[in-house]
Motif scaffolding. Structure first.
Motif, short mmCIF file in Angstrom:
data_model
loop_
_atom_site.label_atom_id
_atom_site.label_comp_id
_atom_site.label_asym_id
_atom_site.label_seq_id
_atom_site.Cartn_x
_atom_site.Cartn_y
_atom_site.Cartn_z
N PRO A 6 0.66 -1.17 0.01
CA PRO A 6 -0.01 0.26 0.04
C PRO A 6 0.98 1.31 -0.19
N PRO A 7 0.39 2.40 -0.67
CA PRO A 7 -1.09 2.57 -1.12
C PRO A 7 -0.96 1.90 -2.43
N PHE A 8 -2.06 1.13 -2.69
CA PHE A 8 -2.28 0.54 -4.36
C PHE A 8 -2.60 1.60 -4.99
N LEU A 23 1.04 -9.20 -11.34
CA LEU A 23 -0.40 -8.76 -11.57
C LEU A 23 -1.40 -9.57 -10.84
N ARG A 24 -1.17 -10.96 -10.60
CA ARG A 24 -2.04 -11.73 -9.93
C ARG A 24 -1.96 -11.45 -8.44
N ALA A 25 -0.83 -11.36 -7.83
CA ALA A 25 -0.39 -10.66 -6.62
C ALA A 25 -1.03 -9.52 -6.05
N SER A 30 -5.19 -6.28 -3.63
CA SER A 30 -6.07 -5.03 -3.93
C SER A 30 -6.97 -5.11 -5.13
N PRO A 31 -8.27 -5.87 -4.49
CA PRO A 31 -9.20 -6.32 -5.52
C PRO A 31 -9.70 -5.04 -6.34
N GLU A 32 -9.80 -3.88 -5.60
CA GLU A 32 -10.38 -2.69 -6.13
C GLU A 32 -9.52 -2.02 -7.50
N THR A 33 -8.11 -2.41 -7.35
CA THR A 33 -7.09 -1.91 -8.48
C THR A 33 -7.94 -2.27 -9.74
N GLY A 47 -4.93 -12.66 -13.44
CA GLY A 47 -5.44 -11.40 -12.61
C GLY A 47 -5.93 -10.20 -13.05
N ALA A 48 -6.28 -10.29 -14.53
CA ALA A 48 -6.62 -8.92 -14.92
C ALA A 48 -8.03 -8.96 -15.38
#
Length: 260
Positions: A6-8, A23-25, A30-33, A47-48
């Motif tokens: 963070p911050p993401f 990207l997957r990690a 941070s699911p909201e990214t 993860g895209a």
């Protein structure tokens, strides 16, 4: 020691298979990214939220955006400005002016001695016929080809960038009446298509079916010839998907923030 902390970010842009694990990690942390992957990730666990793939990759799906050319840094406004106020040394060159974009050996292509001879004979023929050549090579350009280009640069109306100072690529493209580009790089071909000027493609030894598909698709919307054997003529609307891709990413972010 991971840099993913963070911050993401609101948006993460990733390109290439090596970036997929990160990207997957990041998506897990941070699911909201909004995560965007350029090129085929070659895995379902990418993860895209959005994949931007070129048509020749033949990747399809609900979260896949298909484009012909990859995004690039060729800015159409800067090209227009350079055409209106060009560098003096390039403006002094006679027409036709040919931008010559030289790649090099790659996974699928090799510049053999015969290839170098064929390319140089073609360039010399255009110079002898009165054309000006604006040449830039790449880090992949083999030494023998670089030497041949440097020798060509001693002829009248031929300029060869030596790799020092600011890269003149944008000015070359802006002032070109035609673009000669080697087939070993789809990125170079895409940048050349941003000009709207005829593309004369030189094919070194080797090749790959994906590049063949790319050139075939590009030929449907751009003027594409084969250098030096079958040159093409005629302008076309510039091909550049960068803004289209940027708009799609902004729209995806807005949709996430305002699902209604």
């Amino acid at each position: 020691g991971s840099p993913l902390a963070p911050p993401f970010p609101d948006i993460c842009l990733a390109t290439g298979r090596r970036a997929i694990a990160y990207l997957r990690a990041l998506k897990k942390a941070s699911p909201e990214t909004l995560t965007v992957c350029f090129k085929d990730p070659r895995t379902q666990r990418h993860g895209a939220d959005l994949i931007v793939a070129q048509q020749h990759d033949r990747l399809f799906g609900k979260r896949v955006m298909n484009v012909i050319t990859a995004p690039n840094r060729i800015d159409l406004e800067r090209i227009a400005a350079l055409r209106d106020l060009p560098p003096a040394e390039l403006a002094a060159l006679p027409h036709p002016r040919l931008a010559v974009l030289i790649g090099g050996d790659s996974r699928h292509h090799r510049f053999t001695a015969d290839d170098i001879t064929r390319l140089m004979e073609g360039l010399k023929a255009r110079q002898a016929a009165g054309a000006a050549l604006m040449i830039t090579a790449s880090r992949r350009t083999p030494a023998a080809l670089k030497s041949a280009l440097e020798a060509l640069g001693r002829l009248p109306h031929v300029t060869v960038w030596n790799g020092t100072g600011d890269n003149p690529l944008l000015a070359y493209l802006a002032l070109a009446d035609e673009v000669i580009v080697t087939a070993d790089s789809t990125n170079m071909l895409g940048e050349a298509a941003s000009t709207g000027k005829p593309l004369q493609v030189f094919h070194p030894s080797g090749g790959h079916r994906k590049i063949d598909r790319f050139i075939a698709a590009l030929s449907e919307i751009a003027t594409v010839g084969r250098f030096p054997d079958a040159e093409a003529k005629g302008d076309y609307p510039p091909v550049n998907t960068t803004r289209e891709i940027a708009t799609a990413i902004r729209r995806a972010l807005e949709d996430r923030r305002n699902p209604a």
